[in-house]
Enzyme design. Structure first.
Site, PDB file in Angstrom:
ATOM      1  CB  CYS A 243      -0.911  -0.035   1.231  1.00  0.00           C
ATOM      2  SG  CYS A 243      -1.783   1.495   1.584  1.00  0.00           S
TER       3      CYS A 243
ATOM      4  CB  CYS B 165       0.336   1.700   4.117  1.00  0.00           C
ATOM      5  SG  CYS B 165      -1.402   1.194   4.043  1.00  0.00           S
TER       6      CYS B 165
END
Length: 145
Positions: free
Chosen positions: A69, A72
């Protein structure tokens, strides 16, 4: 007699009893001798999550994330920075959704990053999407009063 707080060690995940007024004195874990209130972020597994969030007397902010991600990865240093700012007030932890699939399912994680704030083992707030440390701090202040 002082008020004792249960504080999870971000290194070995063991709970420690610490006098509230000593949190700013750099207490060490009784089990692994790691620093308890230095602003370290604990990495939790499925098995560790319930005890860490449920037994802590400090609010616990958990970041649900994944290695693939992009947002993230962008938020990771911001989350770490916020953890240092809130040391001794809020415990910070991360849960890798790829490895801790039971915890992710249990909390209905649909998008990442997702932050969940726990108090006494109960979810009190949730926020999805990457945030800068300043945004995260403002959000925590709103949630914690």
């Amino acid at each position: 007699m002082s008020d004792l707080l249960h504080v999870g060690c971000p290194h070995c995940k063991k709970m420690n009893r610490v006098p509230a007024q000593r949190l700013s004195d750099g207490p060490k874990c009784g089990a692994c001798k790691g620093a308890l209130a230095e602003g370290a972020v604990a990495e939790l597994s499925d098995a560790e999550m319930p005890g860490y969030t449920g037994k802590s007397d400090l609010p616990v902010l958990v970041d649900f994330w994944a290695s693939w991600c992009g947002p993230c990865k962008t938020m990771a240093p911001e989350f770490q920075s916020a953890a240092k700012s809130w040391r001794g007030q809020v415990a910070f932890a991360k849960v890798n959704t790829e490895q801790a699939q039971q915890a992710s399912a249990r909390f209905g994680i649909r998008s990442i990053p997702t932050l969940i704030l726990f108090r006494n083992g109960k979810e009190i707030a949730r926020q999805s999407g990457a945030m800068q440390a300043s945004q995260l701090t403002a959000w925590l202040r709103t949630q914690l009063g």
